[in-house]
Design an enzyme around this catalytic site. Sequence first.
Site, PDB file in Angstrom:
ATOM      1  N   LYS A  57       0.842  -1.197   0.000  1.00 29.84           N
ATOM      2  CA  LYS A  57       0.000   0.000   0.000  1.00 29.84           C
ATOM      3  C   LYS A  57       0.883   1.255   0.000  1.00 29.84           C
ATOM      4  O   LYS A  57       1.876   1.322   0.721  1.00 29.84           O
ATOM      5  CB  LYS A  57      -0.893  -0.015   1.240  1.00 29.84           C
ATOM      6  N   LYS A  65      -6.504   6.022   4.615  1.00 28.95           N
ATOM      7  CA  LYS A  65      -7.239   5.017   5.382  1.00 28.95           C
ATOM      8  C   LYS A  65      -7.269   5.380   6.865  1.00 28.95           C
ATOM      9  O   LYS A  65      -8.299   5.222   7.536  1.00 28.95           O
ATOM     10  CB  LYS A  65      -6.613   3.637   5.182  1.00 28.95           C
ATOM     11  N   ARG A  68      -9.752   8.192   7.362  1.00 28.41           N
ATOM     12  CA  ARG A  68     -11.141   7.715   7.306  1.00 28.41           C
ATOM     13  C   ARG A  68     -11.549   7.058   8.616  1.00 28.41           C
ATOM     14  O   ARG A  68     -12.710   7.113   9.014  1.00 28.41           O
ATOM     15  CB  ARG A  68     -11.315   6.726   6.145  1.00 28.41           C
ATOM     16  N   ARG A  89      -2.909 -10.948  -3.876  1.00 32.81           N
ATOM     17  CA  ARG A  89      -4.149 -11.378  -4.510  1.00 32.81           C
ATOM     18  C   ARG A  89      -3.865 -12.670  -5.269  1.00 32.81           C
ATOM     19  O   ARG A  89      -3.005 -12.709  -6.149  1.00 32.81           O
ATOM     20  CB  ARG A  89      -4.667 -10.307  -5.460  1.00 32.81           C
ATOM     21  N   LYS A 124     -20.354  -8.391  -0.053  1.00 36.73           N
ATOM     22  CA  LYS A 124     -20.628  -7.029   0.393  1.00 36.73           C
ATOM     23  C   LYS A 124     -21.863  -6.497  -0.347  1.00 36.73           C
ATOM     24  O   LYS A 124     -22.269  -7.047  -1.371  1.00 36.73           O
ATOM     25  CB  LYS A 124     -19.424  -6.123   0.096  1.00 36.73           C
ATOM     26  N   HIS A 132     -10.928 -13.412   2.084  1.00 37.40           N
ATOM     27  CA  HIS A 132      -9.800 -12.690   2.683  1.00 37.40           C
ATOM     28  C   HIS A 132      -9.252 -13.446   3.890  1.00 37.40           C
ATOM     29  O   HIS A 132     -10.012 -13.874   4.759  1.00 37.40           O
ATOM     30  CB  HIS A 132     -10.233 -11.296   3.130  1.00 37.40           C
ATOM     31  N   GLU A 151      -2.213  -9.517   4.140  1.00 41.88           N
ATOM     32  CA  GLU A 151      -3.584  -9.860   3.770  1.00 41.88           C
ATOM     33  C   GLU A 151      -3.553 -10.653   2.464  1.00 41.88           C
ATOM     34  O   GLU A 151      -2.962 -10.218   1.481  1.00 41.88           O
ATOM     35  CB  GLU A 151      -4.452  -8.622   3.579  1.00 41.88           C
ATOM     36  N   THR A 164     -11.766  -5.389 -10.098  1.00 41.31           N
ATOM     37  CA  THR A 164     -10.826  -4.431 -10.683  1.00 41.31           C
ATOM     38  C   THR A 164     -11.570  -3.286 -11.356  1.00 41.31           C
ATOM     39  O   THR A 164     -11.229  -2.106 -11.163  1.00 41.31           O
ATOM     40  CB  THR A 164      -9.914  -5.131 -11.711  1.00 41.31           C
ATOM     41  N   GLU A 166     -14.725  -2.401 -10.785  1.00 39.12           N
ATOM     42  CA  GLU A 166     -15.485  -1.663  -9.767  1.00 39.12           C
ATOM     43  C   GLU A 166     -14.599  -0.630  -9.084  1.00 39.12           C
ATOM     44  O   GLU A 166     -15.003   0.513  -8.840  1.00 39.12           O
ATOM     45  CB  GLU A 166     -16.054  -2.641  -8.739  1.00 39.12           C
TER      46      GLU A 166
END
Length: 215
Positions: A57, A65, A68, A89, A124, A132, A151, A164, A166
Amino acid sequence: MDDSKYIMQDGIDDWETVMFLYNSALKEVGTKLEILNDEFVHIHKYNPIEYIKRRIKSPESIVKKLKRGGYESTIENMIDHCNDIAGIRVVCSFNSDIYRLAEMIGAQNDLTVVSVKDYIKHPKDSGYKSYHMLVTVPIFLSDRVINTKVEIQIRTIAMDFWATLEHKIYYKFEGDAPDYISRDLRTCAAIVSDLDEKMLQLNQAIMEAKQETEE
C-alpha cells in the site's frame, strides 16, 4: 501479544524499517503460495492458482485510510489499524479452488491465521466477492524474529475482473458513484456469480467425461 505492539517494543518504529518488514513478509508468503501451487501440480497434475499479484500500500493510501478511521498518521496506528499494507491477490479458476487453497494456507505451521472474511458466502452490499485471510509470517532478522501481517485475497478470474473494474469506476467518482452505477454493478456481480457456477459445473462435467473415457 498484539503483533504491532511487538514490533514497536522491539525498537522497530521508523518508516523504512517497517516497510522493509512488510516487503519481506510479502516475499515470504508469495514464495509459500508458489510452492503450494507447484506441489499441487506435482501431485494432482492441476494448478489451482492462475496468477498471483503482490502489492504494498502506498503512503498516500495508508494516510487516507487512517484519516477515514479517525486516526492520526503515526507508524503505531499504521501497524495497528491497517491490515492490508502488504497484500497478495491469488486468482483461481474455480470457486472450489479458493476453499482448497485457503485450507492449504491454514495448514502451514509457520503462518498464523489471524482472521478470515468470506465475502463469497457473504458478499458485500456492492456485490463484491472474495475470500480474505489475514495472516502473520515470522521474518527472521539477524538478531530477532518479527511477526508481520499480510492480507491474502483469494478469488476467481471472474471475481477479479469485476472487482478491478469496480475499483476503477468508484475511483473516478471518488467513492460517490450515482445510484444507477451501483445498481448496474450489483447486476454485473450477479452475472459473474452465475458465470463462476456454470464454469465450475462445466469443469466437473469434463472431468467426469474424461474419467469415463479412461475407464
